[in-house]
Design a protein around this motif. Structure first.
Motif, mmCIF file in Angstrom:
data_model
loop_
_atom_site.group_PDB
_atom_site.id
_atom_site.type_symbol
_atom_site.label_atom_id
_atom_site.label_comp_id
_atom_site.label_asym_id
_atom_site.label_seq_id
_atom_site.Cartn_x
_atom_site.Cartn_y
_atom_site.Cartn_z
ATOM 1 N N LEU A 7 -0.892 -7.528 -9.496
ATOM 2 C CA LEU A 7 -2.329 -7.844 -8.809
ATOM 3 C C LEU A 7 -2.623 -6.480 -8.086
ATOM 4 N N LEU A 8 -3.938 -5.667 -8.400
ATOM 5 C CA LEU A 8 -3.886 -4.324 -7.832
ATOM 6 C C LEU A 8 -5.416 -4.406 -7.290
ATOM 7 N N ASP A 9 -5.469 -3.953 -5.964
ATOM 8 C CA ASP A 9 -6.742 -3.214 -5.566
ATOM 9 C C ASP A 9 -7.074 -2.006 -5.924
ATOM 10 N N GLU A 61 0.987 -1.275 0.081
ATOM 11 C CA GLU A 61 0.125 0.283 0.057
ATOM 12 C C GLU A 61 0.695 1.405 0.048
ATOM 13 N N GLN A 62 2.197 1.091 0.137
ATOM 14 C CA GLN A 62 2.997 2.421 0.173
ATOM 15 C C GLN A 62 3.869 2.484 -1.262
ATOM 16 N N GLY A 122 -12.240 -2.898 -6.990
ATOM 17 C CA GLY A 122 -12.050 -4.476 -7.484
ATOM 18 C C GLY A 122 -10.752 -4.785 -7.286
ATOM 19 N N ARG A 123 -10.359 -5.954 -7.723
ATOM 20 C CA ARG A 123 -9.183 -6.646 -7.596
ATOM 21 C C ARG A 123 -8.847 -7.152 -9.131
ATOM 22 N N ALA A 124 -7.758 -7.175 -9.732
ATOM 23 C CA ALA A 124 -7.404 -7.660 -11.054
ATOM 24 C C ALA A 124 -5.997 -7.614 -11.173
ATOM 25 N N TRP A 125 -5.529 -8.307 -12.311
ATOM 26 C CA TRP A 125 -4.262 -8.235 -12.797
ATOM 27 C C TRP A 125 -3.998 -7.164 -13.876
ATOM 28 N N PHE A 126 -2.903 -6.509 -14.160
ATOM 29 C CA PHE A 126 -2.767 -5.531 -15.054
ATOM 30 C C PHE A 126 -1.274 -5.495 -15.592
ATOM 31 N N ARG A 127 -1.123 -5.239 -16.787
ATOM 32 C CA ARG A 127 0.033 -4.765 -17.395
ATOM 33 C C ARG A 127 0.200 -3.219 -17.490
ATOM 34 N N VAL A 140 -1.065 -2.660 -3.932
ATOM 35 C CA VAL A 140 -0.402 -3.566 -5.005
ATOM 36 C C VAL A 140 -0.290 -4.723 -4.054
ATOM 37 N N VAL A 141 -1.057 -5.759 -4.554
ATOM 38 C CA VAL A 141 -1.191 -7.011 -3.578
ATOM 39 C C VAL A 141 -0.159 -7.927 -4.145
#
Length: 198
Positions: free
Chosen positions: A149-151, A101-102, A178-183, A140-141
């Protein structure tokens, strides 16, 4: 969202190839720890995020080389007095761990996936808009390779007919988390990167 549509979360340490910057604003800076635990030994400090009145804000930049249970493994952190407008500050450049989260960066993609794989199910599709243009990263999860993988929480939406933007209400923002994977991670703080991802 059904359980089958939830984003996959790694259960072991991952390796990553991305960059970001610290967003910790506390004057004492951000503690870097020896392992992915809050009670792990502090091995160094990253100076605080600087908020300048001319909007040229600056966070300490670093490479992100791994993740584990919501923590990110970093190295190569460095201060830049030309951007902070402060004298050079002591900055820990070695390997260590900081909470997800930082960490901040831009995401030049609006396509969020179930897994770090472009062929996996799409959990979010902003139809050409970027995630960090339409909302914000909450945490950032995890990361894997060039994927994160982001909230996230959206703050704006686009009318599909007129393409006009509107700000979401508080209730709409809560519903758009939400939560999902991004490039498409971009670690340039002042502007966008040259490449974006679909």
């Amino acid at each position: 969202m059904s359980f089958a549509e939830e984003a996959w979360v790694p259960t072991t340490e991952t390796e990553c190839r991305i960059e970001g910057w610290s967003k910790e604003t506390h004057q004492h800076g951000l503690q870097v720890r020896s392992s992915a635990e809050m009670n792990a030994q502090v091995v160094g400090i990253l100076p605080a995020y600087v908020i300048n009145f001319d909007s040229h804000n600056f966070g300490i930049e670093f490479q992100i080389i791994g993740s584990d249970r919501g923590w990110l493994k970093i190295r190569g952190a460095k201060d830049d007095p030309n951007r902070s407008k402060l004298p050079i500050r002591a900055t820990y450049p070695g390997i260590g761990w900081i909470p997800g989260e930082q960490v901040a960066f831009m995401v030049q993609s609006g396509s969020g996936h179930q897994r770090p794989d472009a062929e996996s199910a799409k959990l979010l599709d902003l139809k050409g808009d970027w995630l960090t243009s339409m909302g914000k990263i909450v945490r950032v999860v995890a990361c894997s390779g060039e994927w994160v993988l982001l909230d996230y929480s959206l703050g704006r939406s686009r009318n599909p007919q007129t393409l006009a933007l509107k700000r979401l209400t508080e209730a709409e923002r809560r519903a758009s988390q939400g939560r999902a994977w991004f490039r498409g991670v971009c670690a340039i703080q002042e502007t966008s990167c040259e490449t974006s991802w679909p």
